[in-house]
Write a protein that holds these residues in place. Structure first.
Motif, PDB file in Angstrom:
ATOM      1  N   SER A   6       5.704   0.416  14.014  1.00  0.00           N
ATOM      2  CA  SER A   6       5.473  -0.954  14.459  1.00  0.00           C
ATOM      3  C   SER A   6       4.192  -1.485  13.842  1.00  0.00           C
ATOM      4  N   GLY A   7       3.984  -2.791  13.979  1.00  0.00           N
ATOM      5  CA  GLY A   7       2.737  -3.394  13.540  1.00  0.00           C
ATOM      6  C   GLY A   7       2.820  -4.281  12.318  1.00  0.00           C
ATOM      7  N   GLY A   8       3.975  -4.352  11.706  1.00  0.00           N
ATOM      8  CA  GLY A   8       4.103  -5.179  10.518  1.00  0.00           C
ATOM      9  C   GLY A   8       3.976  -6.658  10.839  1.00  0.00           C
ATOM     10  N   GLY A   9       3.826  -7.458   9.785  1.00  0.00           N
ATOM     11  CA  GLY A   9       3.715  -8.895   9.957  1.00  0.00           C
ATOM     12  C   GLY A   9       3.177  -9.537   8.712  1.00  0.00           C
ATOM     13  N   LEU A  10       2.802 -10.789   8.857  1.00  0.00           N
ATOM     14  CA  LEU A  10       2.271 -11.562   7.734  1.00  0.00           C
ATOM     15  C   LEU A  10       0.744 -11.551   7.796  1.00  0.00           C
ATOM     16  N   VAL A  11       0.108 -11.290   6.672  1.00  0.00           N
ATOM     17  CA  VAL A  11      -1.353 -11.246   6.611  1.00  0.00           C
ATOM     18  C   VAL A  11      -1.798 -11.843   5.284  1.00  0.00           C
ATOM     19  N   GLN A  12      -2.933 -12.476   5.288  1.00  0.00           N
ATOM     20  CA  GLN A  12      -3.456 -13.053   4.055  1.00  0.00           C
ATOM     21  C   GLN A  12      -4.116 -11.988   3.204  1.00  0.00           C
ATOM     22  N   GLN A  80      -4.473   2.167   9.183  1.00  0.00           N
ATOM     23  CA  GLN A  80      -5.315   0.983   9.138  1.00  0.00           C
ATOM     24  C   GLN A  80      -5.406   0.515   7.696  1.00  0.00           C
ATOM     25  N   MET A  81      -4.931  -0.675   7.448  1.00  0.00           N
ATOM     26  CA  MET A  81      -4.891  -1.221   6.092  1.00  0.00           C
ATOM     27  C   MET A  81      -5.915  -2.344   5.977  1.00  0.00           C
ATOM     28  N   SER A  82      -6.778  -2.250   4.982  1.00  0.00           N
ATOM     29  CA  SER A  82      -7.808  -3.260   4.776  1.00  0.00           C
ATOM     30  C   SER A  82      -7.770  -3.733   3.329  1.00  0.00           C
ATOM     31  N   SER A  83      -8.451  -4.841   3.085  1.00  0.00           N
ATOM     32  CA  SER A  83      -8.497  -5.413   1.731  1.00  0.00           C
ATOM     33  C   SER A  83      -7.094  -5.508   1.142  1.00  0.00           C
ATOM     34  N   LEU A  84      -6.190  -6.024   1.926  1.00  0.00           N
ATOM     35  CA  LEU A  84      -4.790  -6.065   1.513  1.00  0.00           C
ATOM     36  C   LEU A  84      -4.584  -6.982   0.318  1.00  0.00           C
ATOM     37  N   LYS A  85      -3.654  -6.581  -0.523  1.00  0.00           N
ATOM     38  CA  LYS A  85      -3.313  -7.313  -1.736  1.00  0.00           C
ATOM     39  C   LYS A  85      -1.843  -7.713  -1.676  1.00  0.00           C
ATOM     40  N   PRO A  86      -1.460  -8.754  -2.404  1.00  0.00           N
ATOM     41  CA  PRO A  86      -0.041  -9.127  -2.426  1.00  0.00           C
ATOM     42  C   PRO A  86       0.870  -7.965  -2.836  1.00  0.00           C
ATOM     43  N   GLU A  87       0.372  -7.084  -3.689  1.00  0.00           N
ATOM     44  CA  GLU A  87       1.190  -5.958  -4.124  1.00  0.00           C
ATOM     45  C   GLU A  87       1.367  -4.898  -3.032  1.00  0.00           C
ATOM     46  N   ASP A  88       0.690  -5.049  -1.911  1.00  0.00           N
ATOM     47  CA  ASP A  88       0.925  -4.164  -0.768  1.00  0.00           C
ATOM     48  C   ASP A  88       2.133  -4.616   0.050  1.00  0.00           C
ATOM     49  N   THR A  89       2.684  -5.770  -0.296  1.00  0.00           N
ATOM     50  CA  THR A  89       3.859  -6.273   0.410  1.00  0.00           C
ATOM     51  C   THR A  89       5.016  -5.293   0.255  1.00  0.00           C
ATOM     52  N   HIS A 112      12.765  13.405   8.542  1.00  0.00           N
ATOM     53  CA  HIS A 112      12.883  12.493   9.684  1.00  0.00           C
ATOM     54  C   HIS A 112      12.184  11.189   9.340  1.00  0.00           C
ATOM     55  N   TRP A 113      12.884  10.094   9.570  1.00  0.00           N
ATOM     56  CA  TRP A 113      12.355   8.784   9.202  1.00  0.00           C
ATOM     57  C   TRP A 113      12.493   7.815  10.363  1.00  0.00           C
ATOM     58  N   GLY A 114      11.474   6.980  10.510  1.00  0.00           N
ATOM     59  CA  GLY A 114      11.560   5.896  11.462  1.00  0.00           C
ATOM     60  C   GLY A 114      12.149   4.667  10.792  1.00  0.00           C
ATOM     61  N   GLN A 115      12.392   3.648  11.589  1.00  0.00           N
ATOM     62  CA  GLN A 115      12.830   2.381  10.994  1.00  0.00           C
ATOM     63  C   GLN A 115      11.629   1.752  10.307  1.00  0.00           C
ATOM     64  N   GLY A 116      11.822   0.921   9.366  1.00  0.00           N
ATOM     65  CA  GLY A 116      10.716   0.308   8.643  1.00  0.00           C
ATOM     66  C   GLY A 116      10.094  -0.842   9.412  1.00  0.00           C
ATOM     67  N   THR A 117       8.869  -1.152   9.026  1.00  0.00           N
ATOM     68  CA  THR A 117       8.192  -2.331   9.548  1.00  0.00           C
ATOM     69  C   THR A 117       7.656  -3.099   8.345  1.00  0.00           C
ATOM     70  N   LYS A 118       7.953  -4.378   8.292  1.00  0.00           N
ATOM     71  CA  LYS A 118       7.674  -5.153   7.089  1.00  0.00           C
ATOM     72  C   LYS A 118       6.269  -5.742   7.117  1.00  0.00           C
ATOM     73  N   VAL A 119       5.573  -5.556   6.011  1.00  0.00           N
ATOM     74  CA  VAL A 119       4.254  -6.150   5.832  1.00  0.00           C
ATOM     75  C   VAL A 119       4.324  -7.114   4.658  1.00  0.00           C
ATOM     76  N   THR A 120       3.941  -8.340   4.898  1.00  0.00           N
ATOM     77  CA  THR A 120       3.915  -9.348   3.838  1.00  0.00           C
ATOM     78  C   THR A 120       2.481  -9.839   3.672  1.00  0.00           C
ATOM     79  N   VAL A 121       1.971  -9.710   2.456  1.00  0.00           N
ATOM     80  CA  VAL A 121       0.609 -10.148   2.161  1.00  0.00           C
ATOM     81  C   VAL A 121       0.698 -11.400   1.297  1.00  0.00           C
ATOM     82  N   SER A 122       0.206 -12.483   1.819  1.00  0.00           N
ATOM     83  CA  SER A 122       0.265 -13.752   1.092  1.00  0.00           C
ATOM     84  C   SER A 122      -1.003 -13.948   0.275  1.00  0.00           C
ATOM     85  N   SER A 123      -0.829 -14.548  -0.885  1.00  0.00           N
ATOM     86  CA  SER A 123      -1.984 -14.765  -1.786  1.00  0.00           C
ATOM     87  C   SER A 123      -2.645 -16.105  -1.505  1.00  0.00           C
TER      88      SER A 123
END
Length: 123
Positions: A6-12, A80-89, A112-123
Motif C-alpha cells: 500500500s501507499g502508492g499515489g501521485l507525487v511531484q 521510504q522514497m525521497s527525491s523522486l523522479k519521473p522515471e520512478d513512476t 510470494h508476491w503482493g498486489q502492486g501499488t502504483k506510484v506516479t511521479v509528475s514532472s
C-alpha cells in the motif's frame, strides 16, 4: 505467506512517498523485496531486506534516495522514497522468498508476491 502493499499515489518530482508491505507467515529465512515495473518495461529490483534483520540491498538507481526498513512488531516493511523522479513512476510490488546473497536481486528468487501499488511521479 501473504503480502499486502500500500501507499502508492501521485507525487511531484522531488517529493517523497512511503510504501508499506504488510507481511504474514514469514520466517527468519525470508527476504522481503520491492520490485517495480514501469509501463512497457521489465519488472526490476528496487531493494531488499532480510526478515531476520541485517543485510539491506539497493539497486544503484535508488541508492541514496530510497530507504528500506522493517518493523517486526507490525510485520511490515517500509520503503521510504525521497527525491523522486519521473522515471520512478511504476507499479511497485513487494515480494518474499528465501533469497541468498547471490540471488537477492533476482525476480526468480521470490515465490510470494503482493498486489502492486502504483506510484506516479509528475514532472
Amino acid at each position: 505467506v501473504q503480502l499486502q502493499a500500500s501507499g502508492g499515489g501521485l507525487v511531484q518530482a522531488g517529493g517523497s512517498r512511503m510504501l508499506s508491505c504488510a507481511c504474514s507467515g514469514l520466517s527468519s529465512s525470508y527476504t522481503v523485496a520491492w520490485f517495480r515495473q514501469a509501463p512497457g518495461k521489465e519488472r526490476e529490483f528496487v531493494a531488499a531486506i532480510r526478515w531476520s534483520g541485517g543485510r539491506i540491498t539497493y539497486a544503484d538507481s535508488v541508492k541514496d534516495r530510497f530507504t528500506l526498513s522493517r518493523d517486526q512488531d507490525k510485520n511490515t516493511v517500509y520503503l521510504q522514497m525521497s527525491s523522486l523522479k519521473p522515471e520512478d513512476t511504476a507499479v511497485y510490488y513487494c515480494a518474499a522468498g528465501r533469497a541468498t546473497i547471490t540471488t537477492t536481486t533476482w525476480r526468480s528468487a521470490y515465490g510470494h508476491w503482493g498486489q502492486g501499488t502504483k506510484v506516479t511521479v509528475s514532472s
